[in-house]
Design a protein around this motif. Structure first.
Motif, mmCIF file in Angstrom:
data_model
loop_
_atom_site.group_PDB
_atom_site.id
_atom_site.type_symbol
_atom_site.label_atom_id
_atom_site.label_comp_id
_atom_site.label_asym_id
_atom_site.label_seq_id
_atom_site.Cartn_x
_atom_site.Cartn_y
_atom_site.Cartn_z
ATOM 1 N N TYR B 290 -2.615 -61.978 -78.023
ATOM 2 C CA TYR B 290 -3.188 -63.061 -77.203
ATOM 3 C C TYR B 290 -4.564 -62.580 -76.345
ATOM 4 C CZ TYR B 290 0.828 -66.355 -77.724
ATOM 5 O OH TYR B 290 1.600 -67.179 -78.228
ATOM 6 N N ARG B 294 -6.873 -67.007 -72.655
ATOM 7 C CA ARG B 294 -5.670 -67.908 -73.162
ATOM 8 C C ARG B 294 -4.274 -67.468 -72.475
ATOM 9 N NH1 ARG B 294 -2.994 -68.074 -79.202
ATOM 10 N NH2 ARG B 294 -1.597 -69.796 -78.739
ATOM 11 N N GLN B 298 -2.515 -70.261 -70.033
ATOM 12 C CA GLN B 298 -1.241 -70.716 -70.320
ATOM 13 C C GLN B 298 -0.214 -70.148 -69.398
ATOM 14 O OE1 GLN B 298 -0.833 -70.033 -74.527
ATOM 15 N NE2 GLN B 298 -2.061 -71.646 -74.784
ATOM 16 N N LEU B 300 0.660 -66.994 -68.999
ATOM 17 C CA LEU B 300 1.595 -65.857 -70.043
ATOM 18 C C LEU B 300 1.439 -64.541 -69.301
ATOM 19 C CD1 LEU B 300 0.415 -67.224 -73.480
ATOM 20 C CD2 LEU B 300 2.180 -68.026 -72.017
#
Lengths: 76, 311
Positions: B290, B294, B298, B300
């Motif tokens: 990733y 991103r 998101q 993450l």
């Protein structure tokens, strides 16, 4: 239900070009890795106001499996 | 750079290749993830990947099969924790250290598998590889000459071994609250070929004797703290005026014993700085395959590496 899955998948994976059938698997979609699978399932749970058992989630192999599970959980 | 599966990769990274082929041989489902993981490497990974793999293969010894199983165990466990995290407004399951003791640390078989699996993530999860490289290239070499070194929670001993083998290091020590972990670290250091075994002490950092060091390491510990402010206060008290602190802390990283989280790397950086530190260097490494953008968008997992001095 297939259309719902596709709509949510496009949103979660950030790809409006995704088109799925019952036979689609994670191998067919680059973005469909384990992390995005979690996000997809949770987004579908929130959309449909359900909670899927982890044991059932682990057994899913295709969009068709997911569709059947969601329909069973929602009574559709 | 040609990725995993090419002769160039296997020639340049033979130990990495062997470990990865072993995993895929036993668990073919892992091939897609690892092929992507090794399709391109950052420069610091290119320089250090094989060194880290060599450390791992020494630590694994004759038990590679078990370590492969335990890597899959940790992957499956993490998926379960991710479901909880995403279903519950990005909250970790536990918030109390005592709960982590009861549910995780007191379960010896679970802990053994957990630690074994974590070891393998050091090369297969790019964020972990990058944090090791950040420590090796940006932290240790820039310490003052003859630095007094202390690591709190040395775990597998990979970071500690690098300090022990650094000719520029002075006294090297490590603290842990678990006698079993101390023994495990000692054996790990021997397996890694460390000649100068450091002082390994059974110490609870919150009730430790005053100490002063120039090089302080707190790697993958802060996320286990019920009181992170108190932990950072202790670190402040241990650091000399010229001293440097290395922190590796993940965010949005659900695990059975993670207690403390921030939503973004900047929030984590701001938090550390609010506790009396000036961050002089940092590195944010998103979960494997990733981009950082991103991962932030998101929410993450992102591994955050910080090098800090006292304000």
């Amino acid at each position: 239900m297939l259309e719902t899955i596709q709509t949510v998948m496009r949103d979660v994976f950030g790809d409006d070009s995704i088109v799925i059938t019952k036979d689609t698997t994670a191998d067919d979609i680059d973005e469909w890795d384990s992390m995005n699978n979690v996000r997809l399932i949770v987004a579908l749970e929130q959309e449909l106001n359900i909670r899927l058992p982890l044991k059932e989630i682990n057994g899913l192999k295709s969009v068709g499996d997911l569709q059947r599970l969601l329909e069973a959980q929602t009574g559709n | 750079m040609s990725g995993f599966g090419t002769s160039e990769f296997s020639t340049k990274y033979p130990v990495t290749n062997k470990l990865t082929e072993s995993l895929i041989g036993k668990y073919p489902d892992q091939k897609s993830f690892l092929t992507r993981r090794f399709s391109s490497l950052e420069p610091e990974e290119e320089r250090n990947l094989e060194y880290f793999s060599d450390q791992i293969i020494r630590l694994v010894g004759d038990d590679l099969d078990q370590f492969l199983d335990d890597y899959i165990f940790i992957c499956n466990m993490q998926t379960e924790e991710e479901f909880y995290f995403r279903r519950n407004n990005n909250q970790y399951r536990l918030s109390k250290f005592q709960d982590a003791v009861e549910q995780v640390y007191s379960n010896k078989p679970f802990m053994a598998s957990y630690m074994n699996g974590l070891l393998m993530t050091q090369i297969w999860w790019s964020n972990h590889t990058k944090m090791l490289a950040f420590y090796k290239e940006e932290f240790l070499p820039k310490n003052i000459a003859s630095y007094r070194h202390l690591e709190i929670g040395p775990g597998h001993g990979k970071l500690l071994s690098m300090a022990c083998q650094d000719e520029r290091a002075g006294e090297v020590a490590a603290w842990d609250i678990s006698p079993a972990s101390i023994e495990s670290t000692k054996h790990a250091l021997q397996a890694l070929g460390v000649k100068r075994i450091p002082e390994l002490k059974l110490v609870d950092m919150f009730s430790s004797e005053p100490t002063t060091v120039d090089s302080l390491v707190f790697s993958e510990v802060l996320e286990h703290m019920e009181n992170p402010e108190e932990a950072l206060s202790v670190l402040q008290s241990c650091l000399s005026d010229e001293g440097r602190l290395f922190i590796h802390v993940p965010i949005n990283s659900p695990a059975p014993d993670h207690l403390f989280n921030k939503a973004t790397p900047t929030e984590m950086k701001d938090f550390i700085e609010s506790q009396g530190f000036e961050i002089t260097d940092y590195k944010y490494a998103p979960l494997t395959n990733y981009s950082l953008e991103r991962a932030i968008e998101q929410e993450l997992t992102i591994s955050c590496g910080f090098i800090a001095v006292k304000k």
